[in-house]
Design a protein around this motif. Structure first.
Motif, PDB file in Angstrom:
ATOM      1  N   VAL A   1     -32.723  -9.476  11.162  1.00 21.13           N
ATOM      2  CA  VAL A   1     -32.303  -9.424  12.569  1.00 21.13           C
ATOM      3  C   VAL A   1     -32.500 -10.787  13.234  1.00 21.13           C
ATOM      4  CG1 VAL A   1     -32.829  -8.417  14.823  1.00 21.13           C
ATOM      5  CG2 VAL A   1     -32.697  -6.953  12.802  1.00 21.13           C
ATOM      6  N   PHE A   2     -33.594 -11.464  12.902  1.00 24.39           N
ATOM      7  CA  PHE A   2     -33.846 -12.802  13.445  1.00 24.39           C
ATOM      8  C   PHE A   2     -32.719 -13.755  13.064  1.00 24.39           C
ATOM      9  CE2 PHE A   2     -35.545 -17.092  12.907  1.00 24.39           C
ATOM     10  CZ  PHE A   2     -36.133 -17.315  14.131  1.00 24.39           C
TER      11      PHE A   2
ATOM     12  N   HIS B   1     -25.704 -28.197  10.261  1.00 22.00           N
ATOM     13  CA  HIS B   1     -26.992 -27.518  10.131  1.00 22.00           C
ATOM     14  C   HIS B   1     -26.829 -26.029  10.364  1.00 22.00           C
ATOM     15  CE1 HIS B   1     -29.000 -31.390   9.958  1.00 22.00           C
ATOM     16  NE2 HIS B   1     -28.275 -31.756  11.005  1.00 22.00           N
ATOM     17  N   ARG B   2     -27.305 -25.238   9.419  1.00 20.44           N
ATOM     18  CA  ARG B   2     -27.182 -23.790   9.490  1.00 20.44           C
ATOM     19  C   ARG B   2     -28.529 -23.164   9.851  1.00 20.44           C
ATOM     20  NH1 ARG B   2     -22.443 -23.095   6.432  1.00 20.44           N
ATOM     21  NH2 ARG B   2     -21.310 -25.051   6.676  1.00 20.44           N
ATOM     22  N   THR B   3     -28.584 -21.826   9.808  1.00 19.76           N
ATOM     23  CA  THR B   3     -29.852 -21.141  10.012  1.00 19.76           C
ATOM     24  C   THR B   3     -30.790 -21.486   8.862  1.00 19.76           C
ATOM     25  OG1 THR B   3     -28.912 -19.193   8.910  1.00 19.76           O
ATOM     26  CG2 THR B   3     -28.852 -19.240  11.311  1.00 19.76           C
ATOM     27  N   PRO B   4     -32.115 -21.308   9.024  1.00 13.99           N
ATOM     28  CA  PRO B   4     -33.067 -21.721   7.990  1.00 13.99           C
ATOM     29  C   PRO B   4     -32.712 -21.178   6.609  1.00 13.99           C
ATOM     30  CG  PRO B   4     -34.230 -21.077   9.971  1.00 13.99           C
ATOM     31  CD  PRO B   4     -32.792 -20.747  10.207  1.00 13.99           C
ATOM     32  N   VAL B   5     -32.532 -22.081   5.653  1.00  9.50           N
ATOM     33  CA  VAL B   5     -32.120 -21.690   4.303  1.00  9.50           C
ATOM     34  C   VAL B   5     -33.194 -20.861   3.618  1.00  9.50           C
ATOM     35  CG1 VAL B   5     -31.432 -22.556   2.039  1.00  9.50           C
ATOM     36  CG2 VAL B   5     -30.656 -23.734   4.105  1.00  9.50           C
ATOM     37  N   SER B   6     -34.455 -21.240   3.810  1.00  6.88           N
ATOM     38  CA  SER B   6     -35.548 -20.528   3.152  1.00  6.88           C
ATOM     39  C   SER B   6     -35.629 -19.080   3.628  1.00  6.88           C
ATOM     40  CB  SER B   6     -36.873 -21.239   3.419  1.00  6.88           C
ATOM     41  OG  SER B   6     -37.118 -21.358   4.814  1.00  6.88           O
ATOM     42  N   LEU B   7     -35.395 -18.849   4.933  1.00  7.21           N
ATOM     43  CA  LEU B   7     -35.452 -17.492   5.470  1.00  7.21           C
ATOM     44  C   LEU B   7     -34.290 -16.659   4.944  1.00  7.21           C
ATOM     45  CD1 LEU B   7     -37.102 -15.690   7.305  1.00  7.21           C
ATOM     46  CD2 LEU B   7     -35.694 -16.420   9.226  1.00  7.21           C
ATOM     47  N   LYS B   8     -33.112 -17.277   4.807  1.00  3.37           N
ATOM     48  CA  LYS B   8     -31.970 -16.570   4.238  1.00  3.37           C
ATOM     49  C   LYS B   8     -32.236 -16.191   2.787  1.00  3.37           C
ATOM     50  CE  LYS B   8     -27.758 -17.398   4.570  1.00  3.37           C
ATOM     51  NZ  LYS B   8     -26.432 -18.043   4.474  1.00  3.37           N
TER      52      LYS B   8
ATOM     53  N   ILE C   1     -27.200  -5.174   2.658  1.00  7.29           N
ATOM     54  CA  ILE C   1     -26.438  -6.322   2.142  1.00  7.29           C
ATOM     55  C   ILE C   1     -25.240  -6.630   3.045  1.00  7.29           C
ATOM     56  CG2 ILE C   1     -24.855  -5.084   0.619  1.00  7.29           C
ATOM     57  CD1 ILE C   1     -26.734  -8.381  -0.118  1.00  7.29           C
ATOM     58  N   SER C   2     -24.686  -5.613   3.726  1.00  3.60           N
ATOM     59  CA  SER C   2     -23.580  -5.851   4.656  1.00  3.60           C
ATOM     60  C   SER C   2     -24.055  -6.626   5.878  1.00  3.60           C
ATOM     61  CB  SER C   2     -22.949  -4.528   5.089  1.00  3.60           C
ATOM     62  OG  SER C   2     -22.367  -3.869   3.987  1.00  3.60           O
ATOM     63  N   LEU C   3     -25.236  -6.286   6.391  1.00  2.00           N
ATOM     64  CA  LEU C   3     -25.810  -7.040   7.505  1.00  2.00           C
ATOM     65  C   LEU C   3     -26.060  -8.491   7.102  1.00  2.00           C
ATOM     66  CD1 LEU C   3     -28.358  -4.468   8.984  1.00  2.00           C
ATOM     67  CD2 LEU C   3     -26.260  -5.285  10.053  1.00  2.00           C
ATOM     68  N   PHE C   4     -26.530  -8.687   5.878  1.00  2.00           N
ATOM     69  CA  PHE C   4     -26.751 -10.050   5.394  1.00  2.00           C
ATOM     70  C   PHE C   4     -25.427 -10.815   5.315  1.00  2.00           C
ATOM     71  CE2 PHE C   4     -27.056 -13.273   2.116  1.00  2.00           C
ATOM     72  CZ  PHE C   4     -28.248 -13.917   2.428  1.00  2.00           C
ATOM     73  N   ASN C   5     -24.376 -10.155   4.831  1.00  2.00           N
ATOM     74  CA  ASN C   5     -23.071 -10.808   4.728  1.00  2.00           C
ATOM     75  C   ASN C   5     -22.500 -11.131   6.103  1.00  2.00           C
ATOM     76  OD1 ASN C   5     -23.068 -10.692   1.921  1.00  2.00           O
ATOM     77  ND2 ASN C   5     -22.006  -8.727   1.851  1.00  2.00           N
ATOM     78  N   ILE C   6     -22.704 -10.234   7.059  1.00  2.00           N
ATOM     79  CA  ILE C   6     -22.240 -10.494   8.434  1.00  2.00           C
ATOM     80  C   ILE C   6     -22.944 -11.725   8.999  1.00  2.00           C
ATOM     81  CG2 ILE C   6     -22.312  -9.615  10.802  1.00  2.00           C
ATOM     82  CD1 ILE C   6     -21.877  -6.813   9.611  1.00  2.00           C
ATOM     83  N   GLN C   7     -24.251 -11.806   8.798  1.00  2.00           N
ATOM     84  CA  GLN C   7     -25.009 -12.968   9.268  1.00  2.00           C
ATOM     85  C   GLN C   7     -24.520 -14.245   8.595  1.00  2.00           C
ATOM     86  OE1 GLN C   7     -27.560 -14.745   7.260  1.00  2.00           O
ATOM     87  NE2 GLN C   7     -27.657 -16.218   8.939  1.00  2.00           N
ATOM     88  N   ASP C   8     -24.270 -14.167   7.293  1.00  2.00           N
ATOM     89  CA  ASP C   8     -23.827 -15.344   6.538  1.00  2.00           C
ATOM     90  C   ASP C   8     -22.478 -15.844   7.038  1.00  2.00           C
ATOM     91  OD1 ASP C   8     -24.164 -17.169   4.200  1.00  2.00           O
ATOM     92  OD2 ASP C   8     -22.355 -16.139   3.513  1.00  2.00           O
ATOM     93  N   GLN C   9     -21.589 -14.928   7.367  1.00  2.00           N
ATOM     94  CA  GLN C   9     -20.275 -15.319   7.866  1.00  2.00           C
ATOM     95  C   GLN C   9     -20.341 -15.845   9.298  1.00  2.00           C
ATOM     96  OE1 GLN C   9     -17.914 -11.783   7.402  1.00  2.00           O
ATOM     97  NE2 GLN C   9     -17.841 -11.915   5.175  1.00  2.00           N
ATOM     98  N   MET C  10     -21.225 -15.265  10.103  1.00  2.00           N
ATOM     99  CA  MET C  10     -21.299 -15.632  11.512  1.00  2.00           C
ATOM    100  C   MET C  10     -21.950 -16.996  11.720  1.00  2.00           C
ATOM    101  SD  MET C  10     -23.019 -13.535  14.689  1.00  2.00           S
ATOM    102  CE  MET C  10     -22.413 -11.983  14.051  1.00  2.00           C
ATOM    103  N   GLU C  11     -22.841 -17.417  10.817  1.00  2.00           N
ATOM    104  CA  GLU C  11     -23.557 -18.663  11.055  1.00  2.00           C
ATOM    105  C   GLU C  11     -22.654 -19.882  10.915  1.00  2.00           C
ATOM    106  OE1 GLU C  11     -26.611 -19.948   8.494  1.00  2.00           O
ATOM    107  OE2 GLU C  11     -25.549 -19.468   6.648  1.00  2.00           O
ATOM    108  N   TYR C  12     -21.500 -19.739  10.266  1.00  2.00           N
ATOM    109  CA  TYR C  12     -20.520 -20.824  10.221  1.00  2.00           C
ATOM    110  C   TYR C  12     -19.232 -20.289  10.831  1.00  2.00           C
ATOM    111  CZ  TYR C  12     -17.673 -24.677   8.656  1.00  2.00           C
ATOM    112  OH  TYR C  12     -16.832 -25.766   8.627  1.00  2.00           O
ATOM    113  N   PRO C  13     -19.059 -20.432  12.137  1.00  2.00           N
ATOM    114  CA  PRO C  13     -17.986 -19.723  12.855  1.00  2.00           C
ATOM    115  C   PRO C  13     -16.636 -20.424  12.875  1.00  2.00           C
ATOM    116  CG  PRO C  13     -19.363 -20.886  14.425  1.00  2.00           C
ATOM    117  CD  PRO C  13     -19.943 -21.167  13.052  1.00  2.00           C
TER     118      PRO C  13
END
Length: 245
Positions: free
Chosen positions: A49-50, A165-172, A215-227
């Motif tokens: 969620v973060f 620069h994207r969201t923290p790679v380590s947290l992803k 995994i769908s929430l993770f994919n949504i986050q991954d797509q949204m961080e590079y808009p």
């Protein structure tokens, strides 16, 4: 329908495959135990969620900077068009420069190349144009043009920062790892709660649906961080922020 399937990718298949394998071994070898899933859920849901909130904020900031970028271009264009001493050829030239800046910026955001060389060259042409028309442009108009030229520089730099620069790679990586191993702990716990004598399809449905959600929430986050790449439902339509839209 395709836009709703955009959240399904190779990660989805891997995570569901892991869940399926774990279900098979749990059924065959009667693996079950009682464990509190609250801590495990917090370990995955909270950082996920973060990350989603961080990606959403990046997207909103990008919209603000794109709006500032286009408004600055249009304002500079109005300044030049209102200068009576400039010829029609001069006004066409500066319009072409502003269009070039817009096009190069949009191309830069869509592509994975992090070089801003073409954008920098295009923006510098405004300053060169003003200096070349020094006797035709009043000092007051120059000050206004350079004021909004600063807005262009600022918005481009902010957009470039979001681009690079994207969201923290380590947290992803942490979220993705725990989503993959989630079935290893979740399946035996669900079997214990549901009971080994209950219908297997109930357990399979619960596990597969839970894993698919994560995994769908993770994919949504991954797509949204590079808009900017037009991948995902929430991407920014860069065309509406072009100088000549």
């Amino acid at each position: 329908m395709n836009k709703y399937l955009s959240i399904i990718n190779i990660r989805t298949l891997i995570s569901l495959a892991i869940a399926g394998v774990m279900l098979y071994f749990a059924f065959v070898y009667d693996i079950s135990y009682n464990i509190d899933l609250t801590l495990l859920s917090i370990a995955i849901i909270f950082p996920l969620v973060f990350n989603i909130r961080g990606s959403f904020r990046r997207r909103e900031k990008a919209l603000e900077h794109l709006s500032q970028f286009r408004s600055a271009l249009k304002t500079i264009h109005y300044f030049f068009m209102s200068e009576p001493k400039l010829s029609d050829e001069d006004k066409q030239e500066i319009s072409a420069i502003l269009l070039e800046i817009s096009d190069n910026t949009m191309i830069h955001l869509r592509e994975s190349d992090y070089s801003t060389k073409n954008i920098d060259i295009s923006i510098n042409k405004i300053s060169e144009f003003v200096n070349s028309k020094d006797t035709l442009i009043s000092r007051g108009l120059k000050a206004k043009i350079f004021r909004f030229l600063n807005d262009i520089h600022e918005s481009v730099e902010n957009l470039h920062a979001i681009h690079v620069h994207r969201t923290p790679v380590s947290l992803k990586a942490y979220c993705e790892f725990f989503i993959y191993i989630f079935p290893l702990i979740y399946v035996p716990a669900i079997l214990f709660k549901v009971g080994m004598d209950s219908s297997k399809w109930v357990t399979i449905l619960i596990v597969m649906f839970s894993e698919f959600i994560l995994i769908s929430l993770f994919n949504i986050q991954d797509q949204m961080e590079y808009p900017f790449d037009n991948v995902g439902l929430d991407d920014i339509h860069l065309g509406i922020f072009k100088f000549n839209r």
